[in-house]
Write an enzyme that holds these catalytic residues in place. Structure first.
Site, PDB file in Angstrom:
ATOM      1  N   MET A   1       0.872  -1.175   0.000  1.00 37.97           N
ATOM      2  CA  MET A   1       0.000   0.000   0.000  1.00 37.97           C
ATOM      3  C   MET A   1       0.906   1.220   0.000  1.00 37.97           C
ATOM      4  SD  MET A   1      -2.870  -1.287   2.741  1.00 37.97           S
ATOM      5  CE  MET A   1      -3.921   0.142   2.528  1.00 37.97           C
TER       6      MET A   1
ATOM      7  N   CYS B   1      -1.375  -0.240  -9.961  1.00 34.53           N
ATOM      8  CA  CYS B   1      -1.549   1.024  -9.254  1.00 34.53           C
ATOM      9  C   CYS B   1      -2.462   1.962 -10.042  1.00 34.53           C
ATOM     10  CB  CYS B   1      -0.197   1.695  -9.020  1.00 34.53           C
ATOM     11  SG  CYS B   1      -0.348   3.282  -8.147  1.00 34.53           S
TER      12      CYS B   1
ATOM     13  N   LYS C   1       1.337  -8.184 -10.423  1.00 40.07           N
ATOM     14  CA  LYS C   1       0.017  -7.837  -9.914  1.00 40.07           C
ATOM     15  C   LYS C   1      -0.683  -6.949 -10.929  1.00 40.07           C
ATOM     16  CE  LYS C   1      -2.568  -6.042  -5.983  1.00 40.07           C
ATOM     17  NZ  LYS C   1      -2.531  -5.350  -4.665  1.00 40.07           N
TER      18      LYS C   1
ATOM     19  N   HIS D   1      -6.117  -7.854  -8.508  1.00 43.21           N
ATOM     20  CA  HIS D   1      -7.058  -7.001  -7.775  1.00 43.21           C
ATOM     21  C   HIS D   1      -8.323  -6.943  -8.615  1.00 43.21           C
ATOM     22  CE1 HIS D   1      -7.976  -3.431  -5.064  1.00 43.21           C
ATOM     23  NE2 HIS D   1      -8.991  -3.485  -5.909  1.00 43.21           N
TER      24      HIS D   1
ATOM     25  N   ASN E   1      -7.356 -10.771  -4.770  1.00 44.69           N
ATOM     26  CA  ASN E   1      -7.182  -9.565  -3.959  1.00 44.69           C
ATOM     27  C   ASN E   1      -8.363  -8.629  -4.167  1.00 44.69           C
ATOM     28  OD1 ASN E   1      -5.358  -6.560  -4.413  1.00 44.69           O
ATOM     29  ND2 ASN E   1      -5.778  -7.442  -2.426  1.00 44.69           N
ATOM     30  N   GLY E   2      -8.750  -7.946  -3.094  1.00 44.52           N
ATOM     31  CA  GLY E   2      -9.771  -6.918  -3.200  1.00 44.52           C
ATOM     32  C   GLY E   2     -10.979  -7.142  -2.321  1.00 44.52           C
ATOM     33  N   GLU E   3     -11.273  -6.161  -1.452  1.00 43.67           N
ATOM     34  CA  GLU E   3     -12.514  -6.111  -0.664  1.00 43.67           C
ATOM     35  C   GLU E   3     -12.650  -7.284   0.311  1.00 43.67           C
ATOM     36  OE1 GLU E   3     -15.205  -3.258   0.185  1.00 43.67           O
ATOM     37  OE2 GLU E   3     -13.678  -3.192  -1.380  1.00 43.67           O
TER      38      GLU E   3
ATOM     39  N   GLY F   1      -4.986  -6.025   1.920  1.00 46.26           N
ATOM     40  CA  GLY F   1      -4.310  -4.782   2.236  1.00 46.26           C
ATOM     41  C   GLY F   1      -5.043  -4.024   3.318  1.00 46.26           C
ATOM     42  N   ARG F   2      -6.034  -3.219   2.914  1.00 50.88           N
ATOM     43  CA  ARG F   2      -6.741  -2.358   3.868  1.00 50.88           C
ATOM     44  C   ARG F   2      -7.397  -3.165   4.985  1.00 50.88           C
ATOM     45  NH1 ARG F   2     -10.922   0.629   0.483  1.00 50.88           N
ATOM     46  NH2 ARG F   2     -10.971  -1.405  -0.539  1.00 50.88           N
TER      47      ARG F   2
END
EC number: 1.3.1.-
Length: 349
Positions: free
Chosen positions: A22, A112, A153, A182, A213-215, A237-238
């Site tokens: 991140m 990105c 990625k 992602h 990846n994602g959510e 990540g988040r």
């Protein structure tokens, strides 16, 4: 040809969980904290932007101090070095340098969504050019020693998903060992939902492992992602910043270990453990960074959200800490009501 071992090939227990890079947040301090909590199988650095030169060792070590520790965090979790750029030869030369310095794996960033990065022909903007993706990955794979894996990625596309499968095939043809996807386009940014079913489509069209990846904010969302993507390899990540023990919760949900979810006050204690890492920064920068961490922690906790709303306007470190202590005590005595935070309910409240 790759002659080494994939990082997840020795992990019989799944899911395998990677910590996402991140930019501007996931530095070595936060990687250290989160891998000490546990459950994370490998990390990826913030991207090193490759433009006009082969960087000296000090640049790689600034982004990845773990290179001085065998390419691992203090907790022993491998850290892969990520590069971002569009020039095949320069990307290859920098990848070779990172490998020489001890990177356990090289990752290439084609995901990105930042405008400044895309304007300089880096990140997700390259998803418009499958042939270039293949040339970059081929050059990097040829430059990196055969025993060190190279991964990439990507997002599902730039403006739309039309080239998603073409891009995945192009990257695989370049010789990468796995692909992280992602499950949104650049234009979709980070807005829910993530389209995990597209990852299953990508898996069907390539012959390499694919990390989803994602959510992913909760163990339940991890299960749903794995079911829809057909992958037991996931990257978070988040969600891991918001819930530092999320990887442990997910693995406990799959019967791999025993773990009781951390209390919100434990998360605040973790944030405060990062404070000594900020001593080199000016006071305002320290306060801003603490607010940034507190904001992420607030995304999955009503209590921390209530704390954040009270302390986010404090400007000095002393005022911030005084308000944090006072507000935390108040919230513990008077827990907030979920109805006060309807805007955050889509993230798991």
């Amino acid at each position: 040809m790759f002659t080494g071992q994939l990082p997840f090939s020795t992990h019989a227990d799944r899911p395998y969980i990677a910590l996402a890079p991140m930019e501007g947040l996931m530095d070595h301090h936060l990687r250290d904290l989160l891998t000490r909590v546990g459950g994370i199988d490998h990390c990826v650095t913030e991207f090193i932007r490759v433009t006009q030169q082969v960087y000296p060792a000090k640049v790689f070590r600034r982004y990845c101090p773990e290179l001085l520790n065998g390419g691992k965090t203090p907790a022993g979790t491998p850290v892969h070095v990520q590069l971002l750029g569009s020039d095949p030869e320069l990307m290859a030369a920098n990848a070779r340098k990172a490998a020489m310095l001890g990177a356990p794996a090289i990752d290439l960033n084609f995901g990105c969504p930042a405008k400044t990065v895309n304007k300089s022909q880096g990140g997700a903007v390259l998803l418009q050019y499958p042939d270039l993706l293949a040339r970059i990955t081929s050059a990097v794979r040829a430059a990196v020693p055969a025993h060190i894996p190279v991964s990439a990625k990507m997002r599902l596309g730039f403006a739309d998903k039309e080239l998603a499968l073409d891009n995945a095939r192009a990257l695989a043809s370049g010789g990468i060992q796995w692909l992280t996807v992602h499950a949104r386009t650049k234009t979709e940014g980070y807005k829910p939902p993530a389209y995990w079913d597209w990852i299953a489509r990508i898996k069907e069209t390539t012959d390499i492992p694919v990390i989803a990846n994602g959510e992913i904010w909760t163990p339940q969302q991890a299960r749903q992602c794995m079911a829809e993507s057909h992958s037991d390899l996931i990257m978070i990540g988040r969600g891991l910043v918001a819930v530092p023990d999320l990887a442990l919760q997910i693995k406990a949900d799959h019967g791999l270990l025993s773990h009781n979810a951390h209390h919100w006050q434990q998360h605040l204690e973790m944030m405060q453990a990062l404070i000594p890492c900020l001593a080199h920064l000016p006071e305002k920068a320290q306060t801003d960074r603490l607010k940034q961490w507190l904001h992420y922690f607030s995304l999955q906790s009503l209590e921390i959200r209530a704390v954040f709303e009270k302390v986010k306007r404090q400007r000095s470190l002393q005022d911030f800490f005084n308000s944090l202590a006072e507000t935390s005590a108040d919230v513990a005595a008077n827990p907030p009501n979920a109805s006060d935070y309807k805007a955050y309910q889509h993230q798991g409240f």
